[in-house]
Design an enzyme around this catalytic site. Structure first.
Site, PDB file in Angstrom:
ATOM      1  N   LYS A   1     -42.050   3.918  43.504  1.00  8.59           N
ATOM      2  CA  LYS A   1     -40.948   3.216  44.178  1.00  8.59           C
ATOM      3  C   LYS A   1     -39.640   3.994  44.041  1.00  8.59           C
ATOM      4  CE  LYS A   1     -42.706  -1.526  43.699  1.00  8.59           C
ATOM      5  NZ  LYS A   1     -42.469  -2.841  43.047  1.00  8.59           N
TER       6      LYS A   1
ATOM      7  N   GLU B   1     -54.850  -0.902  39.259  1.00 11.53           N
ATOM      8  CA  GLU B   1     -53.454  -1.037  38.842  1.00 11.53           C
ATOM      9  C   GLU B   1     -53.363  -1.545  37.406  1.00 11.53           C
ATOM     10  OE1 GLU B   1     -49.435  -2.163  41.211  1.00 11.53           O
ATOM     11  OE2 GLU B   1     -50.922  -3.768  41.110  1.00 11.53           O
TER      12      GLU B   1
ATOM     13  N   HIS C   1     -76.676   2.227  55.010  1.00  9.95           N
ATOM     14  CA  HIS C   1     -76.800   3.221  56.076  1.00  9.95           C
ATOM     15  C   HIS C   1     -75.628   4.195  56.052  1.00  9.95           C
ATOM     16  CE1 HIS C   1     -80.118   0.934  57.886  1.00  9.95           C
ATOM     17  NE2 HIS C   1     -79.432  -0.130  57.493  1.00  9.95           N
TER      18      HIS C   1
END
Length: 527
Positions: free
Chosen positions: A454, A323, A352
């Site tokens: 937003k 950000e 793994h």
């Protein structure tokens, strides 16, 4: 000096250690030459100057016309005014005292019961920071039990209410929203509040707000006489709020030492104020990022903490780094598309999983190993097969296997994990992010992409209500019918809205085939 990843001389020359912090930083397995690092060192003259101006109160977030003051939180004496210094000190002491009163039972609920739990409602840094705090530091059966709502997933909210169903009366509801207008925490808050009121449970006397003075949330909490309101300053961004009330309150409520957390961050800040480049850990760390990614973020950052308690740290860094550094424009207004992608989980689990690709696949990353030297003081481990030694061996083995294929890495080693060292570790990355942003001339403290998201979400929510109102009026509508009434460019969003409304909802009759959106006709049949 060359770019050899296995040079002992290079390791010795670029190993940083501080005996106050007991933290090591090794960037020797990043490919760079002495000339490259020397050239970069010259650029840091301006970087150090810019950070100094920021700490002195300059308007460093130019786009939002704001100061950037999270560094003042751990050393109030450097803040630009005595008023700010006094406010920070008062906030810290207030949180510390409140935590003691809650844990000691001096503050109880309406039924004179001690509080047992916390339901924390916050999004982004207001959620990730507290989660990192409790996951990393909370000891078993110490302090209050923490649950989080950091999303508006209906299943998450339902599960949290079910988990706390017998303990809601002794649960503190903490709502974090700087402006008070962020939709996610507001929606979750209203749902939890309504649930409490519908079940004759207290909300107001159990609720705590963390917000700016005079915000929407501040006014709501004041008018409804909530239990407590803690201050969140205008000059503190969400992703750097962990040393504010956002991070300090969880520390206090799990009975950890907030002053040690602040001290660790403050000492790391101090270590990164030196203009001696090779003795400045944030300068070295940000330089490593810059050099390995050619200054344009060519490589992803893979974060591998070899301790389960730090598993959330990679998610925390995702927000802090991405950000802050993911920007389309530099400060000159030029398109640069900067950024560093961050992912990771924990070692040795990842050995793994995707380490196979890291060693043998596409070379588009660098690793950050985080090592802890401490071990539990217990006799349950066999001296011949101590898991700490195995874990260390797995880390060194992975590091060696990567460097043998010229895959680059950084290693950060902490003596132990506690409030002090976590504060220092967070501060190191915060400072490195600030330094890197100065190197590439971007604003690390705004988030125009987030704001655009937003606004787009707000538009969709508005269309949701319009579609719902239209169907409530009666009649059958195709997607084309609906878009012709609103905006012909929103056919796809209208399809998504209708799908979300209709599936699992018997109030709507759907004709047509969902695989052919143009064939769909929707009608409301039940009110």
């Amino acid at each position: 000096m060359n770019g050899d990843l296995n040079s002992w001389d290079k390791f010795c020359n670029y190993l940083w250690f501080d005996n106050k912090l007991n933290i090591w930083l090794d960037i020797s397995k990043i490919s760079f030459t002495r000339k490259e690092i020397d050239n970069l060192e010259e650029k840091f003259i301006d970087v150090f100057s810019s950070i100094n101006e920021l700490e002195n109160g300059a308007i460093s977030n130019i786009d939002e016309n704001r100061q950037v003051g999270h560094y003042w939180l751990r050393n109030p004496s450097i803040s630009p005014s005595s008023k700010i210094e006094e406010e920070i000190c008062a906030d810290i002491n207030e949180i510390s005292e409140f935590g003691k009163q809650i844990l000691n039972g001096d503050i109880k609920n309406k039924n004179n019961q001690k509080y047992t739990d916390v339901l924390w409602i916050g999004i982004g840094g207001s959620g990730l920071g507290p989660i990192l705090i409790t996951d990393s530091l909370q000891k078993s059966s110490r302090g209050l039990n923490f649950s989080y709502i950091d999303n508006v997933d209906p299943f998450l909210i339902s599960e949290r209410l079910e988990e706390l169903s017998e303990k809601l009366s002794t649960t503190l509801f903490v709502v974090v929203s700087k402006s008070g207008g962020t939709p996610e925490p507001r929606i979750a808050m209203e749902i939890i509040k309504s649930h409490c009121e519908n079940n004759s449970l207290e909300w107001n006397s159990n609720a705590i707000a963390i917000t700016m003075k005079d915000s929407k949330l501040f006014k709501k909490a004041t008018s409804e006489n909530w239990l407590k309101i803690f201050n969140l300053q205008d000059w503190v961004g969400g992703r750097t709020s962990i040393t504010s009330s956002v991070g300090l309150l969880p520390l206090a409520l799990i009975n950890e030492n907030i002053f040690e957390f602040i001290r660790g961050a403050s000492l790391m800040d101090e270590a990164t104020r030196t203009v001696d480049f090779k003795n400045n850990p944030a300068a070295l760390l940000s330089s490593a990022w810059y050099l390995t990614g050619d200054g344009i973020g060519k490589r992803d950052m893979v974060v591998l903490p070899y301790r389960d308690r730090l598993q959330v740290f990679s998610k925390y860094l995702q927000q802090l780094v991405m950000e802050s550094l993911g920007k389309k424009f530099n400060r000159k207004g030029e398109v640069v598309n900067q950024g560093i992608s961050v992912f990771g989980n924990k070692g040795s689990t990842d050995q793994h999983a995707y380490v196979q690709q890291l060693r043998d696949g596409i070379d588009n990353f660098f690793c950050i190993f985080i090592e802890l030297l401490d071990s539990p003081s217990t006799s349950i481990f066999d001296k011949k097969e101590n898991p700490k030694e195995y874990l260390s061996g797995f880390l060194q083995g992975t590091r060696s296997a990567l460097s043998s294929e010229n895959r680059q890495s950084i290693t950060i080693t902490l003596e132990k994990l506690n409030c002090f060292s976590l504060g220092a570790l967070i501060a190191l990355f915060e400072r490195a992010v600030s330094f890197y942003a100065e190197l590439v001339n971007i604003n690390a403290y705004d988030q125009p992409g987030v704001e655009a998201g937003k606004k787009a979400a707000a538009n969709i929510i508005e269309y949701q209500q319009k579609v719902r109102n239209l169907l409530d009026e009666g009649g059958e509508y195709s997607i084309n019918d609906i878009t012709s009434l609103f905006d012909n460019s929103v056919s796809e969003p209208i399809f998504f809205i209708l799908r979300e409304m209709c599936f699992g909802n018997d109030n709507y009759l759907v004709k047509g085939d969902w695989s052919n959106p143009n064939s769909l006709v929707i009608q409301k049949i039940n009110s």
